[in-house]
Design an enzyme around this catalytic site. Structure first.
Site, short mmCIF file in Angstrom:
data_model
loop_
_atom_site.label_atom_id
_atom_site.label_comp_id
_atom_site.label_asym_id
_atom_site.label_seq_id
_atom_site.Cartn_x
_atom_site.Cartn_y
_atom_site.Cartn_z
N ARG A 18 -4.26 4.29 -6.50
CA ARG A 18 -5.65 4.67 -6.22
C ARG A 18 -6.21 5.68 -7.22
O ARG A 18 -7.40 5.92 -7.26
CB ARG A 18 -5.74 5.23 -4.78
CG ARG A 18 -5.79 4.13 -3.74
CD ARG A 18 -5.65 4.69 -2.34
NE ARG A 18 -4.26 5.05 -2.04
CZ ARG A 18 -3.89 5.65 -0.91
NH1 ARG A 18 -4.78 5.98 -0.01
NH2 ARG A 18 -2.61 5.94 -0.69
N THR A 84 9.42 5.87 1.90
CA THR A 84 9.90 7.24 1.73
C THR A 84 11.37 7.40 2.17
O THR A 84 12.09 8.22 1.59
CB THR A 84 9.01 8.23 2.51
OG1 THR A 84 8.81 7.71 3.84
CG2 THR A 84 7.66 8.38 1.85
N ASN A 231 -4.39 11.23 -3.19
CA ASN A 231 -4.22 9.80 -3.51
C ASN A 231 -5.32 9.28 -4.43
O ASN A 231 -5.22 8.17 -4.93
CB ASN A 231 -4.20 8.96 -2.23
CG ASN A 231 -3.04 9.35 -1.31
OD1 ASN A 231 -1.90 9.41 -1.75
ND2 ASN A 231 -3.33 9.67 -0.07
C1 UD1 Z 1 3.22 9.53 4.11
C2 UD1 Z 1 3.89 9.57 5.48
C3 UD1 Z 1 2.81 9.82 6.54
C4 UD1 Z 1 2.10 11.12 6.24
C5 UD1 Z 1 1.53 11.13 4.81
C6 UD1 Z 1 1.07 12.52 4.46
C7 UD1 Z 1 5.87 8.10 5.58
C8 UD1 Z 1 6.39 6.78 5.97
N1 UD1 Z 1 4.55 8.31 5.76
O1 UD1 Z 1 2.32 8.44 4.05
O2 UD1 Z 1 3.41 9.89 7.84
O3 UD1 Z 1 1.06 11.34 7.19
O4 UD1 Z 1 2.54 10.77 3.85
O5 UD1 Z 1 0.44 12.57 3.18
O6 UD1 Z 1 6.64 8.93 5.14
N2 UD1 Z 1 7.21 7.80 -2.42
C9 UD1 Z 1 8.33 7.46 -3.13
N3 UD1 Z 1 8.83 6.20 -2.98
C10 UD1 Z 1 8.29 5.29 -2.13
C11 UD1 Z 1 7.14 5.65 -1.42
C12 UD1 Z 1 6.62 6.91 -1.58
O7 UD1 Z 1 8.87 8.27 -3.88
O8 UD1 Z 1 8.84 4.16 -2.05
C13 UD1 Z 1 6.67 9.16 -2.58
C14 UD1 Z 1 5.29 9.21 -3.23
O9 UD1 Z 1 5.41 9.42 -4.64
C15 UD1 Z 1 4.63 10.41 -2.56
C16 UD1 Z 1 5.29 10.46 -1.19
O10 UD1 Z 1 6.50 9.73 -1.30
O11 UD1 Z 1 4.90 11.62 -3.25
C17 UD1 Z 1 4.42 9.88 -0.07
O12 UD1 Z 1 4.10 8.53 -0.36
P1 UD1 Z 1 2.70 7.89 0.00
O13 UD1 Z 1 2.74 6.46 -0.38
O14 UD1 Z 1 1.60 8.73 -0.50
O15 UD1 Z 1 2.78 7.97 1.62
P2 UD1 Z 1 1.58 7.94 2.66
O16 UD1 Z 1 1.18 6.55 2.91
O17 UD1 Z 1 0.55 8.90 2.22
MG MG Z 2 0.18 9.99 0.32
#
Ligand code: UD1
Ligand code: MG
Length: 458
Positions: A18, A84, A231
């Site tokens: 995004r 995550t 984001n």
């Molecule tokens: C996540 C949380 C959500 C919370 C929100 C807060 C989970 C499942 N969800 O959602 O409950 O309200 O953050 O901002 O945890 N990342 C990785 N690898 C992955 C996916 C993500 O390293 O496969 C990292 C991203 O770089 C980022 C963080 O984890 O720093 C969060 O990922 P993002 O995709 O932004 O999660 P949200 O959908 O925002």
């Molecule tokens: Mg996020």
């Protein structure tokens, strides 16, 4: 209870689509420092014994940034973006080797403060097996919800896409920051499945799993701003505004005057002393130090450290800079020295009391104590191939519109006549050096000239 050794795992593998950028999301900056840099700083401030950063494949630039800021941090690669929970498992060997507490932080949450991180660790040290950090959101859209029961016990975290209508009405949201007692984390993570709306392994599922095993689970809360997640570019700009508001408040609380705080921009590492006055419209890049009693007048730009240079900008006690001055990397403006309007300085030192009041470029130079640089002086530091040094002695006087062709030295107390081009041989101490053509006057010239021209016309 005393705290146990702390491992902090920072998740930074998300692409951040995004942001619509060639740069990974976590390298976008707030206050001149990458988001991942802010989170690394917080991990260090919170006393992490070790730090692990999880990055995606092809993120060598994130790896470099981590190495620059914390050479001891271990970097792990998450191959697919499977959520995550999967990201934390990428750091499996760090978890296996750790005896103590573990906190997971998101690299896209740069406004987080060390005190909150410490509070999370305390909750775990005090006996919780799993701790989650929540906040009450004005608009909970998009966040996971913390589902609590009766007396506030946390029972599960539900991602919005998987939530029921009633669950979506909950405004207690998941910040993403979670704490664990290290000995249970791998067992819990191994049980996380991916049967959900996004077919991802959610770290948040660990809460429900721990509950069914009878482990102690707890929820803490903090302000919405502190865990603001970025984001998009609009959210990046919002976070920058929050960051600047904090920095301005800190600078003023430490005894500096900002005439119009909203128009002064600081970096994450700007140091500002007491009784400093900063006038409106000033931008301070990374690596700037402004000592006590210095004045920065309106409309200045101090670049400080850039990608190539590690040298910053230092304004010493009582010095005055601006209005409209541009200071680039590697500059020291000595005590009581002054640099005025439309002066650009790069990789140069002004010793105590030296002055360049107007319209000047000083690059790759040393300006001796008390020297005076006239308007329009240029150090010609670059010949298209190499940069060379200019040395101006203490008490020297450089007349207006002088070109000093480097490498060149002007001795102590020497004078350079206005309009000179000084190159080759150095100017001796105490000498006058002048290179302009000698003056010729022609009495009555104007009248003769005009008559001649008029004759031509008729
Ligand atoms: C996540 C949380 C959500 C919370 C929100 C807060 C989970 C499942 N969800 O959602 O409950 O309200 O953050 O901002 O945890 N990342 C990785 N690898 C992955 C996916 C993500 O390293 O496969 C990292 C991203 O770089 C980022 C963080 O984890 O720093 C969060 O990922 P993002 O995709 O932004 O999660 P949200 O959908 O925002
Ligand atoms: Mg996020």
């Amino acid at each position: 209870m005393s705290k146990r050794p702390l491992l902090i795992i920072i998740l930074a593998a998300g692409r951040g689509t995004r942001m619509k950028s060639a740069l990974p999301k976590v390298l976008h900056a707030i206050g001149g420092l990458s988001m991942v840099g802010h989170v690394i700083k917080v991990a260090t401030a919170a006393g992490a014994a070790s730090t692990a950063v999880v990055v995606g494949p092809d993120m060598d630039n994130v790896r470099d940034e981590v190495a620059r800021l914390d050479p001891e941090a271990e970097v792990f690669v998450q191959l697919g973006q499977n959520g995550t929970g999967d990201a934390v498992l990428a750091a499996r060997t760090a978890i296996e080797g750790h005896r103590g507490d573990i906190l997971v932080l998101f690299a896209d949450t740069p406004l987080l403060g060390a005190a909150t991180v410490e509070r999370m660790q305390q909750a775990v040290s005090d006996g919780a097996q799993v701790a989650a950090l929540g906040f009450h959101a004005a608009d909970p859209t998009g966040y996971g919800r913390l589902l609590t029961q009766g007396n506030g016990n946390l029972i599960a975290i539900r991602e919005e896409k998987d939530a029921t209508e009633t669950e979506r009405e909950v405004d207690f949201c998941n910040s993403g920051l979670m704490g664990f007692r290290g000995e249970h984390l791998l067992t819990l993570l191994n049980e996380v499945g991916n049967t959900n709306a996004q077919s991802e392994y959610y770290l948040t599922d660990v809460v429900e799993i721990a509950r069914t095993r009878g482990l102690k689970v707890t929820a803490l809360s903090c302000s919405e701003t502190e865990v603001f997640g970025i984001n998009s570019r609009a959210q990046l700009a919002y976070a920058e505004r929050q960051f600047q508001a904090r920095r301005r408040a800190d600078v003023m609380a430490n005894g500096a005057t900002l005439i119009d705080p909203d128009s002064v921009f600081f970096s994450h590492d700007t140091q500002v002393g007491r009784d400093v006055v900063i006038e409106p419209n000033v931008f301070l890049g990374p690596g700037v130090v402004i000592e006590d009693n210095a004045i920065v007048k309106a409309n200045c730009h101090f670049q400080g450290i850039d990608r190539k240079s590690q040298a910053g900008v230092r304004i010493c006690k009582g010095a005055e800079v601006g209005p409209f001055a541009r200071l680039r990397p590697g500059v020291t403006i000595g005590p009581d020295a002054s640099v005025g309007n439309f002066v650009e300085v790069k990789n140069a030192t002004f010793q105590a009391g030296a002055k360049a009041s107007h319209l000047t470029y000083i690059g790759d130079a040393n300006v001796g104590a008390g020297a005076n640089i006239g308007a329009g002086t240029i150090t010609c530091n670059y010949d298209g191939f190499v940069k060379s040094q200019t040395e101006i002695g203490a008490g020297a006087f450089i007349g207006s519109n002088t070109a000093l062709v480097a490498p060149i030295k002007v001795g102590d107390n020497a004078y350079v006549g206005a309009g000179s081009v000084i190159s080759g041989k150095d100017v001796e101490a105490g000498a006058l050096s002048v290179t302009r053509a000698s003056r010729r006057d022609f009495a009555g010239w104007t009248e003769k000239y005009r008559e001649k021209q008029l004759r031509k016309k008729t």
